[in-house]
Design a protein around this motif. Structure first.
Motif, PDB file in Angstrom:
ATOM      1  N   TYR A  29       0.835  -1.200   0.000  1.00  0.00           N
ATOM      2  CA  TYR A  29       0.000   0.000   0.000  1.00  0.00           C
ATOM      3  C   TYR A  29       0.875   1.257   0.000  1.00  0.00           C
ATOM      4  O   TYR A  29       0.599   2.217  -0.725  1.00  0.00           O
ATOM      5  CB  TYR A  29      -0.936  -0.010   1.211  1.00  0.00           C
ATOM      6  N   THR A  30       1.924   1.247   0.790  1.00  0.00           N
ATOM      7  CA  THR A  30       2.825   2.398   0.869  1.00  0.00           C
ATOM      8  C   THR A  30       3.500   2.659  -0.468  1.00  0.00           C
ATOM      9  O   THR A  30       3.549   3.804  -0.942  1.00  0.00           O
ATOM     10  CB  THR A  30       3.886   2.178   1.963  1.00  0.00           C
ATOM     11  N   ILE A  31       4.007   1.617  -1.104  1.00  0.00           N
ATOM     12  CA  ILE A  31       4.690   1.769  -2.393  1.00  0.00           C
ATOM     13  C   ILE A  31       3.732   2.307  -3.449  1.00  0.00           C
ATOM     14  O   ILE A  31       4.066   3.230  -4.202  1.00  0.00           O
ATOM     15  CB  ILE A  31       5.316   0.437  -2.836  1.00  0.00           C
ATOM     16  N   ASN A  32       2.533   1.752  -3.506  1.00  0.00           N
ATOM     17  CA  ASN A  32       1.567   2.205  -4.501  1.00  0.00           C
ATOM     18  C   ASN A  32       1.089   3.626  -4.217  1.00  0.00           C
ATOM     19  O   ASN A  32       0.862   4.401  -5.147  1.00  0.00           O
ATOM     20  CB  ASN A  32       0.387   1.240  -4.583  1.00  0.00           C
ATOM     21  N   THR A  33       0.959   3.990  -2.950  1.00  0.00           N
ATOM     22  CA  THR A  33       0.578   5.352  -2.606  1.00  0.00           C
ATOM     23  C   THR A  33       1.677   6.332  -3.007  1.00  0.00           C
ATOM     24  O   THR A  33       1.400   7.408  -3.543  1.00  0.00           O
ATOM     25  CB  THR A  33       0.286   5.476  -1.103  1.00  0.00           C
ATOM     26  N   LEU A  34       2.921   5.956  -2.767  1.00  0.00           N
ATOM     27  CA  LEU A  34       4.035   6.816  -3.173  1.00  0.00           C
ATOM     28  C   LEU A  34       4.064   6.996  -4.689  1.00  0.00           C
ATOM     29  O   LEU A  34       4.319   8.095  -5.188  1.00  0.00           O
ATOM     30  CB  LEU A  34       5.364   6.240  -2.680  1.00  0.00           C
ATOM     31  N   PHE A  35       3.789   5.934  -5.430  1.00  0.00           N
ATOM     32  CA  PHE A  35       3.755   6.034  -6.883  1.00  0.00           C
ATOM     33  C   PHE A  35       2.612   6.944  -7.331  1.00  0.00           C
ATOM     34  O   PHE A  35       2.773   7.780  -8.228  1.00  0.00           O
ATOM     35  CB  PHE A  35       3.634   4.651  -7.522  1.00  0.00           C
ATOM     36  N   TYR A  36       1.465   6.821  -6.694  1.00  0.00           N
ATOM     37  CA  TYR A  36       0.328   7.688  -6.994  1.00  0.00           C
ATOM     38  C   TYR A  36       0.690   9.150  -6.733  1.00  0.00           C
ATOM     39  O   TYR A  36       0.397  10.032  -7.547  1.00  0.00           O
ATOM     40  CB  TYR A  36      -0.881   7.269  -6.151  1.00  0.00           C
ATOM     41  N   MET A  37       1.354   9.398  -5.615  1.00  0.00           N
ATOM     42  CA  MET A  37       1.779  10.759  -5.297  1.00  0.00           C
ATOM     43  C   MET A  37       2.780  11.275  -6.325  1.00  0.00           C
ATOM     44  O   MET A  37       2.733  12.446  -6.714  1.00  0.00           O
ATOM     45  CB  MET A  37       2.361  10.812  -3.883  1.00  0.00           C
ATOM     46  N   TYR A  38       3.679  10.407  -6.773  1.00  0.00           N
ATOM     47  CA  TYR A  38       4.638  10.786  -7.810  1.00  0.00           C
ATOM     48  C   TYR A  38       3.906  11.205  -9.084  1.00  0.00           C
ATOM     49  O   TYR A  38       4.247  12.223  -9.698  1.00  0.00           O
ATOM     50  CB  TYR A  38       5.590   9.625  -8.095  1.00  0.00           C
ATOM     51  N   LEU A  39       2.900  10.427  -9.481  1.00  0.00           N
ATOM     52  CA  LEU A  39       2.122  10.774 -10.675  1.00  0.00           C
ATOM     53  C   LEU A  39       1.496  12.153 -10.520  1.00  0.00           C
ATOM     54  O   LEU A  39       1.507  12.964 -11.455  1.00  0.00           O
ATOM     55  CB  LEU A  39       1.033   9.731 -10.926  1.00  0.00           C
ATOM     56  N   LYS A  40       0.926  12.415  -9.361  1.00  0.00           N
ATOM     57  CA  LYS A  40       0.285  13.704  -9.107  1.00  0.00           C
ATOM     58  C   LYS A  40       1.299  14.849  -9.182  1.00  0.00           C
ATOM     59  O   LYS A  40       1.008  15.900  -9.759  1.00  0.00           O
ATOM     60  CB  LYS A  40      -0.393  13.713  -7.745  1.00  0.00           C
ATOM     61  N   THR A  41       2.480  14.650  -8.601  1.00  0.00           N
ATOM     62  CA  THR A  41       3.479  15.727  -8.601  1.00  0.00           C
ATOM     63  C   THR A  41       4.041  15.985  -9.988  1.00  0.00           C
ATOM     64  O   THR A  41       4.515  17.082 -10.263  1.00  0.00           O
ATOM     65  CB  THR A  41       4.646  15.420  -7.646  1.00  0.00           C
ATOM     66  N   GLN A  42       3.988  14.981 -10.852  1.00  0.00           N
ATOM     67  CA  GLN A  42       4.494  15.146 -12.212  1.00  0.00           C
ATOM     68  C   GLN A  42       3.419  15.641 -13.169  1.00  0.00           C
ATOM     69  O   GLN A  42       3.674  15.812 -14.360  1.00  0.00           O
ATOM     70  CB  GLN A  42       5.086  13.833 -12.722  1.00  0.00           C
ATOM     71  N   GLY A  43       2.211  15.841 -12.671  1.00  0.00           N
ATOM     72  CA  GLY A  43       1.129  16.336 -13.504  1.00  0.00           C
ATOM     73  C   GLY A  43       0.546  15.289 -14.434  1.00  0.00           C
ATOM     74  O   GLY A  43      -0.143  15.614 -15.396  1.00  0.00           O
ATOM     75  N   PRO A  45      -2.092  12.595 -15.462  1.00  0.00           N
ATOM     76  CA  PRO A  45      -3.473  12.295 -15.058  1.00  0.00           C
ATOM     77  C   PRO A  45      -3.550  10.919 -14.392  1.00  0.00           C
ATOM     78  O   PRO A  45      -3.096   9.926 -14.942  1.00  0.00           O
ATOM     79  CB  PRO A  45      -4.253  12.305 -16.369  1.00  0.00           C
ATOM     80  N   SER A  46      -4.103  10.895 -13.209  1.00  0.00           N
ATOM     81  CA  SER A  46      -4.126   9.635 -12.462  1.00  0.00           C
ATOM     82  C   SER A  46      -5.534   9.112 -12.252  1.00  0.00           C
ATOM     83  O   SER A  46      -5.712   8.073 -11.614  1.00  0.00           O
ATOM     84  CB  SER A  46      -3.431   9.818 -11.121  1.00  0.00           C
ATOM     85  N   ALA A  47      -6.525   9.810 -12.784  1.00  0.00           N
ATOM     86  CA  ALA A  47      -7.915   9.422 -12.544  1.00  0.00           C
ATOM     87  C   ALA A  47      -8.218   8.013 -13.049  1.00  0.00           C
ATOM     88  O   ALA A  47      -8.956   7.269 -12.410  1.00  0.00           O
ATOM     89  CB  ALA A  47      -8.859  10.422 -13.195  1.00  0.00           C
ATOM     90  N   ASN A  48      -7.652   7.621 -14.168  1.00  0.00           N
ATOM     91  CA  ASN A  48      -7.900   6.289 -14.735  1.00  0.00           C
ATOM     92  C   ASN A  48      -6.655   5.426 -14.729  1.00  0.00           C
ATOM     93  O   ASN A  48      -6.572   4.453 -15.471  1.00  0.00           O
ATOM     94  CB  ASN A  48      -8.436   6.420 -16.165  1.00  0.00           C
ATOM     95  N   HIS A  49      -5.687   5.787 -13.921  1.00  0.00           N
ATOM     96  CA  HIS A  49      -4.427   5.032 -13.887  1.00  0.00           C
ATOM     97  C   HIS A  49      -4.617   3.707 -13.144  1.00  0.00           C
ATOM     98  O   HIS A  49      -5.352   3.643 -12.156  1.00  0.00           O
ATOM     99  CB  HIS A  49      -3.336   5.867 -13.212  1.00  0.00           C
ATOM    100  N   PRO A  50      -3.960   2.637 -13.600  1.00  0.00           N
ATOM    101  CA  PRO A  50      -4.085   1.324 -12.939  1.00  0.00           C
ATOM    102  C   PRO A  50      -3.668   1.309 -11.470  1.00  0.00           C
ATOM    103  O   PRO A  50      -4.073   0.427 -10.724  1.00  0.00           O
ATOM    104  CB  PRO A  50      -3.176   0.419 -13.762  1.00  0.00           C
ATOM    105  N   VAL A  51      -2.874   2.281 -11.037  1.00  0.00           N
ATOM    106  CA  VAL A  51      -2.448   2.297  -9.633  1.00  0.00           C
ATOM    107  C   VAL A  51      -3.651   2.457  -8.709  1.00  0.00           C
ATOM    108  O   VAL A  51      -3.652   1.931  -7.589  1.00  0.00           O
ATOM    109  CB  VAL A  51      -1.369   3.381  -9.380  1.00  0.00           C
ATOM    110  N   LEU A  52      -4.693   3.150  -9.148  1.00  0.00           N
ATOM    111  CA  LEU A  52      -5.884   3.298  -8.308  1.00  0.00           C
ATOM    112  C   LEU A  52      -6.583   1.964  -8.104  1.00  0.00           C
ATOM    113  O   LEU A  52      -7.033   1.652  -6.994  1.00  0.00           O
ATOM    114  CB  LEU A  52      -6.847   4.313  -8.931  1.00  0.00           C
TER     115      LEU A  52
END
Length: 86
Positions: A29-43, A45-52
């Motif tokens: 969960y921590t690793i995937n959350t960090l990856f999600y945060m990375y996506l957000k900081t890089q701009g 779009p994470s709304a339909n990303h498989p990480v969710l």
């Protein structure tokens, strides 16, 4: 010993199965959350990303482990009540 240098098998080796499962899930969960945060900081779009979907899958397993933990605790309490009643 430092956590980063300890082999994974050594970290999980002495844990009961439910605690080991909980540790694995928290790391995932921590690793995937960090990856999600990375996506957000890089701009990105994470709304339909498989990480969710992966985060939701992990949350489902966390709920299952929590339920199994609660069942184990309840049966342990029941066993101790039965033993003290005898």
């Amino acid at each position: 010993r430092r956590l980063q240098r300890a082999p994974w098998a050594e970290l999980c080796g002495g844990l009961p199965p439910l605690e080991s499962a909980r540790l694995h899930l928290m790391v995932a969960y921590t690793i995937n959350t960090l990856f999600y945060m990375y996506l957000k900081t890089q701009g990105i779009p994470s709304a339909n990303h498989p990480v969710l979907a992966e985060l939701e899958r992990i949350k489902g397993y966390i709920r299952k482990v929590r339920a199994a933990s609660q069942e184990a605790e309840a049966s342990q309490r029941q066993a101790s009540l039965n033993a003290s009643a005898a």
